[in-house]
Structures are given as C-alpha cells and as structure tokens.
Design a protein around this motif. Sequence first.
Motif, PDB file in Angstrom:
ATOM      1  N   THR A 117      40.423  32.912  30.170  1.00  0.00           N
ATOM      2  CA  THR A 117      39.719  34.076  29.635  1.00  0.00           C
ATOM      3  C   THR A 117      38.648  33.597  28.656  1.00  0.00           C
ATOM      4  O   THR A 117      38.543  32.411  28.339  1.00  0.00           O
ATOM      5  N   ARG A 118      37.869  34.556  28.171  1.00  0.00           N
ATOM      6  CA  ARG A 118      36.807  34.241  27.219  1.00  0.00           C
ATOM      7  C   ARG A 118      37.403  34.017  25.829  1.00  0.00           C
ATOM      8  O   ARG A 118      38.189  34.833  25.350  1.00  0.00           O
TER       9      ARG A 118
ATOM     10  N   VAL B  37      36.386  33.337  21.878  1.00  0.00           N
ATOM     11  CA  VAL B  37      35.317  33.370  20.884  1.00  0.00           C
ATOM     12  C   VAL B  37      35.709  32.477  19.716  1.00  0.00           C
ATOM     13  O   VAL B  37      36.778  32.645  19.132  1.00  0.00           O
TER      14      VAL B  37
ATOM     15  N   GLN C 164      31.335  35.047  15.327  1.00  0.00           N
ATOM     16  CA  GLN C 164      31.190  34.647  16.722  1.00  0.00           C
ATOM     17  C   GLN C 164      29.944  33.775  16.882  1.00  0.00           C
ATOM     18  O   GLN C 164      28.842  34.260  17.131  1.00  0.00           O
TER      19      GLN C 164
ATOM     20  N   THR D  75      31.038  31.048  22.393  1.00  0.00           N
ATOM     21  CA  THR D  75      31.949  31.668  23.353  1.00  0.00           C
ATOM     22  C   THR D  75      32.202  30.698  24.496  1.00  0.00           C
ATOM     23  O   THR D  75      31.256  30.183  25.114  1.00  0.00           O
ATOM     24  N   THR D  76      33.486  30.409  24.788  1.00  0.00           N
ATOM     25  CA  THR D  76      33.862  29.480  25.856  1.00  0.00           C
ATOM     26  C   THR D  76      34.930  30.119  26.731  1.00  0.00           C
ATOM     27  O   THR D  76      35.467  31.179  26.411  1.00  0.00           O
ATOM     28  N   GLN D  77      35.243  29.456  27.853  1.00  0.00           N
ATOM     29  CA  GLN D  77      36.320  29.872  28.737  1.00  0.00           C
ATOM     30  C   GLN D  77      37.490  28.918  28.558  1.00  0.00           C
ATOM     31  O   GLN D  77      37.310  27.701  28.470  1.00  0.00           O
TER      32      GLN D  77
ATOM     33  N   THR E 294      44.570  31.121  27.566  1.00  0.00           N
ATOM     34  CA  THR E 294      45.052  31.796  26.361  1.00  0.00           C
ATOM     35  C   THR E 294      46.467  32.307  26.581  1.00  0.00           C
ATOM     36  O   THR E 294      46.915  32.468  27.727  1.00  0.00           O
TER      37      THR E 294
ATOM     38  N   ASP F 201      41.670  33.781  19.055  1.00  0.00           N
ATOM     39  CA  ASP F 201      40.599  34.731  19.306  1.00  0.00           C
ATOM     40  C   ASP F 201      40.894  35.993  18.512  1.00  0.00           C
ATOM     41  O   ASP F 201      41.853  36.706  18.801  1.00  0.00           O
TER      42      ASP F 201
ATOM     43  N   SER G  48      44.361  30.042  22.055  1.00  0.00           N
ATOM     44  CA  SER G  48      43.969  29.141  23.135  1.00  0.00           C
ATOM     45  C   SER G  48      45.048  28.058  23.295  1.00  0.00           C
ATOM     46  O   SER G  48      45.702  27.663  22.338  1.00  0.00           O
TER      47      SER G  48
END
Length: 390
Positions: free
Chosen positions: A47-48, A50, A294, A297-299, A302, A336, A343
């Motif tokens: 997921t994304r 932040v 913020q 932003t990475t993938q 999580t 996040d 993460s």
Amino acid sequence: MFTKSLIILSLAACLSACGSGTKDALAKETTLPMLLVAEDLVEISATRIVTGPIISGSLQAKKQADLRAEVSAIVLQVLKDNGDQVNKGDLLARLDDNTFRQALNSAQEAERAAQQNFDQAERQFNRLKTLVTSGAVSTQAKEDAELRRNTAQSDLAAARTRVVQDLQQLTRTEVRAPFSGVVSNREASNGDTAQIGKALIKVIDPASIYFAGFVSSDQALDVKVGQQVNFRINGYRDHIFQGHIERVNPVADSSTRQVGVQVAVDNKKQDGSEKQNGDNKNLTVGMFAEGRVQTETTQGLTIPEASLVQQGDHTYVWRVQKNHLKKVEIKLGVRDVQTGDYSIVTGLAQGDTIIRHPRGALVDGAEVKMEKADGVNLNADKMSTTKQEG
C-alpha cells in the motif's frame, strides 16, 4: 484386614481409570483445530506509505481574548460558563457599578454647571464687546469679560472630559464578548473581589484553531510551507485530521533546539469534500497532537497495529499457513499517520495471511480450520481472499 486391602485396591483402580479418561479428554480437546472465519484474517499487501518528519505539539487559537477586570469592583454576576457559545457584544459578566454611576452623575452635574457658567460668560462678553464700540465701557472691562469667558470654556471642557472618563469607567463594569466564539475558561464567580487585571473569562474563536508543533532540527530542512500534514489529536484517536504548513519559525527553540511549525487545520475531508457542520469547531485548545509532514510517498507492505503482539523489545504476528498457526517475529518501520498502519521491514511477504486480532492462548503450530456460516470448510491457503458475512 484382607477385606480392607481389597477395598483400597479397588478405589485406586477406579481413580486411576478416571484420571486416564480425563487426560484422554484433555488431549483430545487440545488436538481440535481452531475455527476461523474470513473476518479473522488479514492479507499482507503493498500500500501507499507516507513518510516525513514527525511533528508534535498542541492545538492553539489565533483569535482568543483573556478578558480581565479594568476596574476594581465586586463581581455581581457571571452570565456565561465554559463551553457556552457567545456572539460579539454579548454580556459575559457584570461588576458592581454603584460607585461609578454616582461618579458619572456628579460629573454630569458639574458639566451642566460649567455649561451655564460658560453661556453666561459668553453673553456678558458679547454685550461688552458691543458697548466698547460705542464707548460706553472701557476696553479693560471687555478684556476682563473675555478672560472670564475663556476660563469658563476651559472649565466646561474639563467637565466634559470627566464625564467621558466616568462613562468609560461605568462601561467597564460590563464585560462583553469582543467577537463571536466559545467561552474556554471562566475564572471568576459571583461575589469575587475583582482588582484591576484580575482574569475573569476567556473567549476563543474555534474557527481560528491551528496546530502548533515542533520538528527536530535535523529534519527542519525537509519542512516547507504548503506541505500537507496528517495528524491525530488526543481524544480523537479514531479521526485523522488534515492540514498544511502555514509558517515555519526561522529560530529554533533555545532549550529544546526544535523548530516551531504552524499548521493550519483544513476544513476538508480526506476525499476532498467539505466537512459538514464545522467538524473543526469541536476541537479544544491545548489538546496534544502528533502527526507527520508528508514529504515523501512510497509503496510498501503494511500491517495494522491491532495485529501486532509486543513482547518486550520484540514484535510478533500469528501467520496462518497450510492450515497451521506460526508465531513470526517481524521488524517494523515507520508508521503511516493517515492510516495508523506500520510498514514492514522484515518477517512477512506479500500475500501472507495473519490473524487480525490475536487474542487468547494461541499455540504455535496449532491446526486451524476455516468455516462459513453454513458450515462449509475453506482451504486455509485461500482464506484471505474469501469474503463472507459475519
């Protein structure tokens, strides 16, 4: 004697048989598989995430007024209490005004007397000024009349000034709201002796609340005006607030060496729509808040906080694989703030299935079995993708 021995041996045999049966029952119970439904499981996925500097501080109000006594008097009545809504000009507190009202009456009487003296001196001067031209009176008499007129005029101006001053003092016995807002702190009660400067009541404008936070000096260079901030507030743990950096203090705090940051609270929901009924107006000044700027932003993978099991300095999860439980130690990264998830650095891979809320005495290696409401079993390797109603 022989009969007693037979009885004792018979009892011992019975107890031994009972104990053996109990052990067999317990062993059979412990070997039963653990029943799970799809809602008990979470599938690890990317997921994304932040990331950015952590910001912590408290809520403050740009528009606030500490209303204090401007005259020394007894507090007769406090009309508003903490949390009351007020409009601009509303009466908040009333002080004893007897002394000031009497002083005003006296000043008004003195003004009337000074006005009469001035009017008389003005008429006298005008008469003598006319007579001087005809030679009926001397110039000295006219100058004396003019002097009396000027003195009376000065006395009238002084009397009017005293009236204005006494009227101001009388007005100060009524404490009114300087703007529309909410009473945040009532510090006086009926009967208190209010000396000049005594705090009476505090009013804030909830619409002006902002997040006053601090970031560490080594991360201050990453913080820029306009960057988005997601933060949580104590008392609103299930709600994520959004804002943007409005101002960065150019001078670090002398004691903590942290850099102050002012965050404006946005009046928008996460989907971009306007909030209804002024959600931000329910915030309270002074509440602790913490969030993250913020900046990146990475993938990544999580995991929700509820799935974690803390044991000292170690973090574990319960993974379900091939119809068995496995206690797995993992290493966590940043959190996040927008979702509250952590993460995953090591320990799990994408597609792994874990227990959503690990509770009770779970056993490493225990067998698990998935069930639907109708009793049909599911394959544990596919149970994370199975949807069912609870």
